[in-house]
Design a protein around this motif. Sequence first.
Motif, PDB file in Angstrom:
ATOM      1  N   MET A 111       0.826  -1.201   0.000  1.00  0.00           N
ATOM      2  CA  MET A 111       0.000   0.000   0.000  1.00  0.00           C
ATOM      3  C   MET A 111       0.869   1.264   0.000  1.00  0.00           C
ATOM      4  SD  MET A 111      -2.867  -1.515  -0.069  1.00  0.00           S
ATOM      5  CE  MET A 111      -3.861  -0.011  -0.080  1.00  0.00           C
ATOM      6  N   LYS A 112       0.436   2.269  -0.774  1.00  0.00           N
ATOM      7  CA  LYS A 112       1.138   3.562  -0.764  1.00  0.00           C
ATOM      8  C   LYS A 112       0.312   4.661  -0.116  1.00  0.00           C
ATOM      9  CE  LYS A 112      -0.238   5.022  -5.450  1.00  0.00           C
ATOM     10  NZ  LYS A 112       0.264   5.404  -6.792  1.00  0.00           N
ATOM     11  N   ASN A 113      -1.017   4.475  -0.049  1.00  0.00           N
ATOM     12  CA  ASN A 113      -1.900   5.451   0.588  1.00  0.00           C
ATOM     13  C   ASN A 113      -2.783   4.756   1.608  1.00  0.00           C
ATOM     14  OD1 ASN A 113      -0.979   7.540  -1.118  1.00  0.00           O
ATOM     15  ND2 ASN A 113      -2.461   6.950  -2.701  1.00  0.00           N
ATOM     16  N   THR A 114      -3.199   5.482   2.626  1.00  0.00           N
ATOM     17  CA  THR A 114      -4.077   4.943   3.658  1.00  0.00           C
ATOM     18  C   THR A 114      -5.539   5.063   3.234  1.00  0.00           C
ATOM     19  OG1 THR A 114      -2.511   5.463   5.416  1.00  0.00           O
ATOM     20  CG2 THR A 114      -4.819   5.205   6.055  1.00  0.00           C
ATOM     21  N   ALA A 140      -5.795   2.910  -6.819  1.00  0.00           N
ATOM     22  CA  ALA A 140      -4.990   4.129  -6.714  1.00  0.00           C
ATOM     23  C   ALA A 140      -4.186   4.177  -5.421  1.00  0.00           C
ATOM     24  CB  ALA A 140      -5.890   5.357  -6.813  1.00  0.00           C
ATOM     25  N   ALA A 141      -4.623   3.410  -4.401  1.00  0.00           N
ATOM     26  CA  ALA A 141      -3.928   3.401  -3.112  1.00  0.00           C
ATOM     27  C   ALA A 141      -2.831   2.345  -3.034  1.00  0.00           C
ATOM     28  CB  ALA A 141      -4.927   3.161  -1.985  1.00  0.00           C
ATOM     29  N   ILE A 142      -2.741   1.474  -4.047  1.00  0.00           N
ATOM     30  CA  ILE A 142      -1.738   0.403  -4.060  1.00  0.00           C
ATOM     31  C   ILE A 142      -0.507   0.861  -4.832  1.00  0.00           C
ATOM     32  CG2 ILE A 142      -1.231  -1.945  -4.842  1.00  0.00           C
ATOM     33  CD1 ILE A 142      -4.231  -2.555  -4.515  1.00  0.00           C
ATOM     34  N   ASP A 143       0.657   0.662  -4.257  1.00  0.00           N
ATOM     35  CA  ASP A 143       1.909   0.981  -4.941  1.00  0.00           C
ATOM     36  C   ASP A 143       2.231  -0.066  -5.989  1.00  0.00           C
ATOM     37  OD1 ASP A 143       4.432   2.312  -5.413  1.00  0.00           O
ATOM     38  OD2 ASP A 143       5.371   0.661  -4.307  1.00  0.00           O
ATOM     39  N   ALA A 177      -0.968   3.070   4.689  1.00  0.00           N
ATOM     40  CA  ALA A 177       0.175   3.199   3.794  1.00  0.00           C
ATOM     41  C   ALA A 177       1.360   2.446   4.373  1.00  0.00           C
ATOM     42  CB  ALA A 177       0.528   4.675   3.603  1.00  0.00           C
ATOM     43  N   GLY A 178       2.059   1.691   3.513  1.00  0.00           N
ATOM     44  CA  GLY A 178       3.204   0.908   3.954  1.00  0.00           C
ATOM     45  C   GLY A 178       2.858  -0.499   4.378  1.00  0.00           C
ATOM     46  N   GLN A 179       1.586  -0.753   4.663  1.00  0.00           N
ATOM     47  CA  GLN A 179       1.191  -2.104   5.019  1.00  0.00           C
ATOM     48  C   GLN A 179       1.128  -2.988   3.776  1.00  0.00           C
ATOM     49  OE1 GLN A 179      -2.502  -1.857   7.263  1.00  0.00           O
ATOM     50  NE2 GLN A 179      -1.397  -1.553   9.191  1.00  0.00           N
ATOM     51  N   ILE A 180       1.162  -4.288   4.013  1.00  0.00           N
ATOM     52  CA  ILE A 180       1.019  -5.246   2.922  1.00  0.00           C
ATOM     53  C   ILE A 180      -0.294  -6.005   3.081  1.00  0.00           C
ATOM     54  CG2 ILE A 180       3.487  -5.533   2.554  1.00  0.00           C
ATOM     55  CD1 ILE A 180       3.290  -8.191   4.146  1.00  0.00           C
ATOM     56  N   VAL A 181      -0.767  -6.543   1.963  1.00  0.00           N
ATOM     57  CA  VAL A 181      -1.949  -7.405   1.980  1.00  0.00           C
ATOM     58  C   VAL A 181      -1.602  -8.676   1.220  1.00  0.00           C
ATOM     59  CG1 VAL A 181      -4.361  -7.689   1.352  1.00  0.00           C
ATOM     60  CG2 VAL A 181      -3.512  -5.424   2.004  1.00  0.00           C
TER      61      VAL A 181
END
Length: 261
Positions: free
Chosen positions: A111-114, A129-132, A225-229
């Motif tokens: 993730m790049k955005n929360t 749009a929120a995924i890097d 943001a910064g978390q993974i799924v």
Amino acid sequence: MTLSEKVARNILEDVQSGTPFKPYSETPLRTVESAYEIQDILTSHLQASDRRGPVAGWKIAANSVALMERFKLKEPATGRVFSKQRDESGVQLKAADYTQFAFEPEIVAVMKNTLQPGDTPFTSEQVSAAIDRFVPGLELLDMRHTDMPNTHIPDAIAQNISNVGAVTGGPGVPPDALDTAAIRTVLRINGEMQHDVTGAAPQDPLTAVTWLANHLASRGFALEAGQIVMCGTHSPIWYHEGTGEIEVSMSGLGSVTATLV
């Protein structure tokens, strides 16, 4: 102390000691909703552990139609990934740290955005749009001798669905470049091919992350943001005893490795 708090403390002791999985049966059987309540309490304890740390991501489980039918679920299940158990490709892991080590090869969203709970419902366009990027990954599991096919799934949810970490590789691709059906997943252990499958994602990864963002919001949590799924396994649970190198390659996404020593 409530029943959920008591169960969470018992689970904490079992997880920390490596005691084999047990269901803490209730009559009537625990519901999915009560299982998440226990998992949330368990998380508050695990975050304080020297081996876990803050939440660094989420796993999605049972997100194929077949598994949801088997476990009588209306939607997938989810659990946490903790920061001190989140590693990059090439990590060395101590085999002795696990009661019953297993892993699953998965596509992982970074993730790049929360995505905040107050902004729901999230559409797939908003989530994309929120995924890097999407990258190859390994979900690390300590099954603790769980009889998973015959487990009442809320009991597994309460115990964080056996997660003990995640390893992410790369380089990965942005969301608009992901062609899930074309991805060939190859698993090698000590250089020998063990599994080779194409188009094995249990669910479209973007659909999976969109579901998770809305599910978390319904429980008052943000997908940060910064978390993974971890978007679901491309193989059955893969058990491994002893040491050795695990490598998963995903065509177009790259590869990920972890070595048990």
